[in-house]
Design a protein around this motif. Structure first.
Motif, PDB file in Angstrom:
ATOM      1  N   THR A  23       0.563 -11.564 -19.003  1.00 45.92           N
ATOM      2  CA  THR A  23      -0.781 -12.066 -18.725  1.00 45.92           C
ATOM      3  C   THR A  23      -0.774 -13.064 -17.573  1.00 45.92           C
ATOM      4  OG1 THR A  23      -0.453 -13.753 -20.424  1.00 45.92           O
ATOM      5  CG2 THR A  23      -1.574 -11.732 -21.075  1.00 45.92           C
ATOM      6  N   GLU A  24       0.364 -13.757 -17.380  1.00 48.72           N
ATOM      7  CA  GLU A  24       0.425 -14.693 -16.276  1.00 48.72           C
ATOM      8  C   GLU A  24       0.808 -13.942 -15.004  1.00 48.72           C
ATOM      9  OE1 GLU A  24       4.705 -14.850 -17.868  1.00 48.72           O
ATOM     10  OE2 GLU A  24       2.698 -14.332 -18.563  1.00 48.72           O
ATOM     11  N   LYS A  25       0.517 -14.538 -13.855  1.00 54.18           N
ATOM     12  CA  LYS A  25       0.916 -13.923 -12.604  1.00 54.18           C
ATOM     13  C   LYS A  25       1.930 -14.813 -11.900  1.00 54.18           C
ATOM     14  CE  LYS A  25      -2.664 -15.725  -9.487  1.00 54.18           C
ATOM     15  NZ  LYS A  25      -3.735 -15.354  -8.533  1.00 54.18           N
ATOM     16  N   PRO A  26       2.700 -14.258 -10.966  1.00 53.38           N
ATOM     17  CA  PRO A  26       3.702 -15.069 -10.278  1.00 53.38           C
ATOM     18  C   PRO A  26       3.065 -16.248  -9.554  1.00 53.38           C
ATOM     19  CG  PRO A  26       3.963 -12.729  -9.786  1.00 53.38           C
ATOM     20  CD  PRO A  26       2.668 -12.875 -10.499  1.00 53.38           C
ATOM     21  N   CYS A  59      -1.356  -9.713  -6.329  1.00 56.28           N
ATOM     22  CA  CYS A  59      -2.802  -9.587  -6.070  1.00 56.28           C
ATOM     23  C   CYS A  59      -3.126  -8.272  -5.364  1.00 56.28           C
ATOM     24  CB  CYS A  59      -3.287 -10.764  -5.242  1.00 56.28           C
ATOM     25  SG  CYS A  59      -3.317 -12.327  -6.147  1.00 56.28           S
ATOM     26  N   ILE A  60      -2.257  -7.857  -4.451  1.00 57.22           N
ATOM     27  CA  ILE A  60      -2.466  -6.571  -3.780  1.00 57.22           C
ATOM     28  C   ILE A  60      -2.415  -5.438  -4.798  1.00 57.22           C
ATOM     29  CG2 ILE A  60      -1.534  -4.947  -2.086  1.00 57.22           C
ATOM     30  CD1 ILE A  60      -0.440  -7.434  -0.574  1.00 57.22           C
ATOM     31  N   PHE A  61      -1.430  -5.481  -5.673  1.00 58.73           N
ATOM     32  CA  PHE A  61      -1.315  -4.447  -6.708  1.00 58.73           C
ATOM     33  C   PHE A  61      -2.558  -4.423  -7.601  1.00 58.73           C
ATOM     34  CE2 PHE A  61       3.589  -4.838  -6.597  1.00 58.73           C
ATOM     35  CZ  PHE A  61       3.669  -3.875  -5.610  1.00 58.73           C
ATOM     36  N   GLN A  62      -3.009  -5.603  -8.007  1.00 59.45           N
ATOM     37  CA  GLN A  62      -4.172  -5.673  -8.892  1.00 59.45           C
ATOM     38  C   GLN A  62      -5.416  -5.026  -8.289  1.00 59.45           C
ATOM     39  OE1 GLN A  62      -4.435  -9.947  -9.930  1.00 59.45           O
ATOM     40  NE2 GLN A  62      -4.420  -9.249 -12.047  1.00 59.45           N
ATOM     41  N   GLN A  63      -5.536  -5.067  -6.993  1.00 57.82           N
ATOM     42  CA  GLN A  63      -6.700  -4.522  -6.309  1.00 57.82           C
ATOM     43  C   GLN A  63      -6.534  -3.055  -5.917  1.00 57.82           C
ATOM     44  OE1 GLN A  63      -7.330  -7.229  -3.027  1.00 57.82           O
ATOM     45  NE2 GLN A  63      -7.323  -9.009  -4.387  1.00 57.82           N
ATOM     46  N   SER A  64      -5.381  -2.474  -6.266  1.00 62.19           N
ATOM     47  CA  SER A  64      -5.104  -1.092  -5.884  1.00 62.19           C
ATOM     48  C   SER A  64      -5.712  -0.113  -6.879  1.00 62.19           C
ATOM     49  CB  SER A  64      -3.589  -0.872  -5.810  1.00 62.19           C
ATOM     50  OG  SER A  64      -2.992  -1.760  -4.873  1.00 62.19           O
ATOM     51  N   GLU A 115       0.834  -1.205   0.000  1.00 61.53           N
ATOM     52  CA  GLU A 115       0.000   0.000   0.000  1.00 61.53           C
ATOM     53  C   GLU A 115       0.868   1.254   0.000  1.00 61.53           C
ATOM     54  OE1 GLU A 115      -2.636  -0.230   3.320  1.00 61.53           O
ATOM     55  OE2 GLU A 115      -3.616  -2.070   2.610  1.00 61.53           O
ATOM     56  N   ALA A 116       1.966   1.229   0.747  1.00 61.78           N
ATOM     57  CA  ALA A 116       2.874   2.365   0.784  1.00 61.78           C
ATOM     58  C   ALA A 116       3.547   2.580  -0.571  1.00 61.78           C
ATOM     59  CB  ALA A 116       3.928   2.167   1.874  1.00 61.78           C
ATOM     60  N   ILE A 117       3.894   1.489  -1.244  1.00 63.02           N
ATOM     61  CA  ILE A 117       4.457   1.615  -2.592  1.00 63.02           C
ATOM     62  C   ILE A 117       3.414   2.188  -3.544  1.00 63.02           C
ATOM     63  CG2 ILE A 117       5.281   0.260  -4.572  1.00 63.02           C
ATOM     64  CD1 ILE A 117       6.780  -1.502  -2.515  1.00 63.02           C
ATOM     65  N   GLY A 118       2.146   1.767  -3.376  1.00 64.82           N
ATOM     66  CA  GLY A 118       1.067   2.353  -4.163  1.00 64.82           C
ATOM     67  C   GLY A 118       0.922   3.847  -3.923  1.00 64.82           C
TER      68      GLY A 118
END
Length: 285
Positions: free
Chosen positions: A69-72, A53-58, A28-31
Motif C-alpha cells: 500500500t505504501e509507495k517508494p 508513479c509512471i506505472f500507476q498511470q499506465s 513505457e517500454a517496460i509497460g
C-alpha cells in the motif's frame, strides 16, 4: 479460461533506478513488454517513487493487484510485486545483515484449492567496487536466509536481482529439490542478464557479463515450461550521450559526440533497463 487449462507467467525485472536516463520512456517500454507478454505476476526491483508513479498511470496497471500500500520514497529503491491472481498473504521481511535495506518479498497467491503457490522476490546486496566492498558474504547469507525462510512451502518460486557472481560467491546455495530454471531449461546458454557487450546502452562501461538475475524454484504441483529473456531490444529512435568510462572504439552502429576539449562521450541507444528481464512460464503438472 481456468488456471488448470493454461499457463502462468512470472516476470522478474530490475527496471534501473536511473531517473536521469529517459525514465519515462524506459518505463513505457517496460509497460509495452508487460502488455505483450501479459505476465500473471510481476516482480520489479529498483522501483523509485517516479517509476512507481509512471506505472500507476499506465494502462496495464489496473489489471494487477499491488501487494503493498505504501509507495517508494525519495532515494529508496523498492522491490514491488504485482499479481493478476488473488493474493492470500504478503510479507516483507528485512534481511538480518543488509547494509542497503534489502528485503525479501513473499506473496502466496490463490491458484486453486489445495495447490498453494508462493512467489518470492528480492534484490540481494549489491557489489560496490567504488567502495572496495563486494559484499559477497552478505549476499550469500541473504540467499541462505531467503531459502531457509521459504523451505516450508511446497510450491515456491524465488526470483529477482540476486547480484550473483560465481567467481565471488560460489555456487548458488540451492537446497535439495530446488532448481535454477535457466540452468535446467536453457543448458549451454550463458543467460547473462547484465551484459556490457550485448546491451549497447552499457557501452563504454567496464566489461561485465554476468547472470545477475535468476529464478530458482521448488515445485511439487507445477512444472516449468520455459524461461525467456525480455527487454533486449533498443527503444526505437531513442539515444543518449554518456561518459566513456573506458578507452575503447565505438562499436558498430554507435558514434561519439564531442564535448569541449579532449573529453568525449559515447552516443548510445536506450534500452528499457541496464538489466534484461526474465519471464518464467509454468503450468500445473
Amino acid at each position: 479460461m481456468g488456471i488448470a487449462s493454461r499457463t502462468l507467467k512470472i516476470l522478474s525485472y530490475n527496471v534501473s533506478f536511473r531517473e536521469d536516463l529517459e525514465m519515462d520512456k524506459r518505463m513505457e517500454a517496460i509497460g509495452d513488454l508487460i502488455q505483450l507478454h501479459s505476465p500473471d505476476l510481476i516482480c520489479f526491483q529498483e522501483v523509485t517513487s517516479r517509476s512507481y508513479c509512471i506505472f500507476q498511470q499506465s494502462r496495464w496497471w489496473k489489471l494487477y493487484r499491488c501487494s503493498v500500500t505504501e509507495k517508494p520514497t525519495y532515494r529508496q529503491y523498492f522491490c514491488l510485486q504485482l499479481s493478476k491472481l488473488a493474493v492470500k498473504s504478503y510479507i516483507r521481511k528485512p534481511f538480518n545483515n543488509s547494509i542497503m535495506g534489502r528485503v525479501l518479498c513473499v506473496a502466496e497467491v490463490e491458484v486453486q484449492a489445495d495447490m498453494p503457490l508462493v512467489v518470492a522476490s528480492s534484490h540481494l546486496e549489491s557489489p560496490c567496487p567504488k567502495w572496495d566492498k563486494m559484499f559477497s558474504k552478505e549476499r550469500v547469507d541473504q540467499a541462505k536466509e531467503a531459502l531457509n525462510f521459504l523451505k516450508k512451502d511446497v510450491n515456491v518460486i524465488f526470483c529477482g536481482d540476486m547480484n550473483w557472481d560465481e567467481e565471488l560467491d560460489g555456487q548458488f546455495p540451492l537446497p535439495e529439490g530446488w532448481v535454477d530454471a535457466w540452468v535446467q531449461y536453457r543448458p549451454g546458454e550463458n543467460g547473462w542478464t547484465f551484459d556490457t557487450k550485448s546491451n549497447q546502452m552499457l557501452s563504454g562501461n567496464w566489461p561485465l557479463q554476468k547472470r545477475l538475475d535468476r529464478f530458482v524454484c521448488n515445485l511439487r504441483d507445477f512444472k516449468i515450461r520455459r524461461i525467456d529473456m525480455v527487454g533486449m531490444e533498443a527503444i526505437p529512435g531513442l539515444s543518449y550521450c554518456k561518459k566513456k568510462l573506458i578507452d575503447m572504439e565505438a562499436l558498430p552502429g554507435l558514434s561519439y559526440c564531442k564535448k569541449k576539449g579532449k573529453n568525449k562521450k559515447l552516443m548510445v541507444p536506450v534500452l528499457p533497463s541496464d538489466h534484461y528481464g526474465l519471464l518464467l512460464t509454468i503450468c500445473i503438472k
